[in-house]
Design an enzyme around this catalytic site. Structure first.
Site, PDB file in Angstrom:
ATOM      1  N   ASN A 171     -26.211  11.329  52.765  1.00  0.00           N
ATOM      2  CA  ASN A 171     -27.146  11.248  51.795  1.00  0.00           C
ATOM      3  C   ASN A 171     -28.342  10.168  52.934  1.00  0.00           C
ATOM      4  O   ASN A 171     -28.411   9.203  52.171  1.00  0.00           O
ATOM      5  CB  ASN A 171     -26.748  10.778  50.828  1.00  0.00           C
ATOM      6  CG  ASN A 171     -27.718  11.528  49.445  1.00  0.00           C
ATOM      7  OD1 ASN A 171     -27.687  10.269  48.631  1.00  0.00           O
ATOM      8  ND2 ASN A 171     -28.166  12.422  49.105  1.00  0.00           N
ATOM      9  N   HIS A 177     -30.822   3.934  56.240  1.00  0.00           N
ATOM     10  CA  HIS A 177     -29.568   4.513  57.015  1.00  0.00           C
ATOM     11  C   HIS A 177     -30.504   4.653  58.654  1.00  0.00           C
ATOM     12  O   HIS A 177     -30.024   4.365  59.518  1.00  0.00           O
ATOM     13  CB  HIS A 177     -28.769   5.828  57.313  1.00  0.00           C
ATOM     14  CG  HIS A 177     -27.991   6.158  55.945  1.00  0.00           C
ATOM     15  ND1 HIS A 177     -28.515   6.320  54.200  1.00  0.00           N
ATOM     16  CD2 HIS A 177     -26.493   5.349  55.645  1.00  0.00           C
ATOM     17  CE1 HIS A 177     -27.065   6.484  53.743  1.00  0.00           C
ATOM     18  NE2 HIS A 177     -26.791   5.849  54.541  1.00  0.00           N
TER      19      HIS A 177
END
Ligand code: PAF
Length: 301
Positions: free
Chosen positions: A43, A48
């Protein structure tokens, strides 16, 4: 051995099994590639991607692991509903890859690939002390689950370096401690928290927030900033914690903890501690948010 590809048109390789990944990595290492690991639960968001960008700067090949690790969820947590968005994640990594010539490989194992013994698994990694504080106190077993899976990922990938976000500050400390104590040959690199425009730290769990909760949610970061300002004005740590906690409670947050600590082992700080960290976890409706703020203390008194 074939490298498994989820979708042929994505320029990002996807590997599902440990033997396939090991085979791929052996060839890359033979070619002298420097390998970075970015462990994630998928996700993917800009936080990230900032880890991937940082990894790409230092390594020639970045392995992004995408694995929702059951071991770090307690039975009353959101393991079954945690967002699993592999195709979108791969697209995001493919887009991100356009800005870097580096090789990106996704390792997306199934649960029984990582835990073939299931409930019979007998070996775990524990980092006592640090793991018992704050987040560990609220989520027993969480850091044991994190340390075990990260150790296993290190054993599978044997990366030169691994990247973790500072948003999960206590997790970062636990991993650094594990690496030091077990002499693991991995350099741990940390990357600053990425925030939304209003200050909310990016997290996959932000998707759980309703619209009304989302507009309130940046108050968490504001409370950390308020506590920091109080400390810098000379207010005691305990008073700063209490006032920031009250501020959040008044906004409808259920505060799990908001604590001022020294940044190495998260112990109670000396008054003269040169740098401090404020860590907080609070629930807004069904969503549990965490955040932290590290700052230097320049006291004039
Ligand atoms: O921070 C996370 O997403 C997870 O705790 C990690 C490090 C990928 C381990 O499952």
């Amino acid at each position: 051995m074939m490298v498994e590809q989820v979708k042929a048109d994505y320029p990002v390789e996807v590997v599902r099994s440990i033997p396939a990944l090991r085979h791929r990595l052996a060839l890359l290492k033979q070619d002298g590639e420097r390998i970075a690991l970015v462990p994630t639960m998928g996700n993917l968001h800009a936080g990230h991607l900032s880890l991937v960008t940082a990894a790409n700067r230092q390594a020639s090949c970045t392995i992004v692991s995408i694995f929702v690790n059951p071991l770090q969820f307690s039975p009353d947590e959101d393991f079954s509903t945690y967002p699993r968005t592999l195709d979108e994640d791969i697209s995001k990594l493919a887009l991100n890859k356009q800005s870097s010539p580096n090789r990106i490989l996704v390792f997306a194992p199934a649960v029984d690939e990582i835990y073939p013994a299931g409930e019979q698994q007998a070996t775990f990694v524990e980092v006592p002390g640090l793991s018992a504080r704050l987040e560990g106190r609220s989520r027993p077993g969480f850091f044991r689950g994190v340390a075990t899976v990260v150790n296993k990922l290190f054993n599978i990938v044997q990366p030169d370096m691994a990247f973790f976000g500072e948003k999960d500050y206590q997790q970062l400390l636990v991993i650094r401690q594990m690496v030091q104590d077990l002499a693991l040959p991995v350099e741990i690199c940390s990357v600053p928290t990425i925030r939304e425009a209003d200050g909310l730290a990016m997290s996959s769990r932000n998707h759980y927030l309703t619209e009304a909760e989302r507009s309130k949610s940046s108050q968490l970061y504001q409370a950390l900033q308020a506590a920091r300002d109080l400390v810098l004005e000379g207010v005691t740590f305990a008073d700063a914690e209490t006032r920031a906690t009250r501020q959040l409670t008044a906004q409808g947050f259920e505060v799990d903890y908001l604590r001022i600590r020294e940044p190495h082992l998260l112990r109670h700080p000396q008054v003269s501690e040169p740098s401090l960290i404020i860590l907080a976890a609070a629930r807004l409706g069904k969503t549990r948010l965490i955040d932290n703020l590290l700052f230097a203390q320049k006291r004039n008194h």
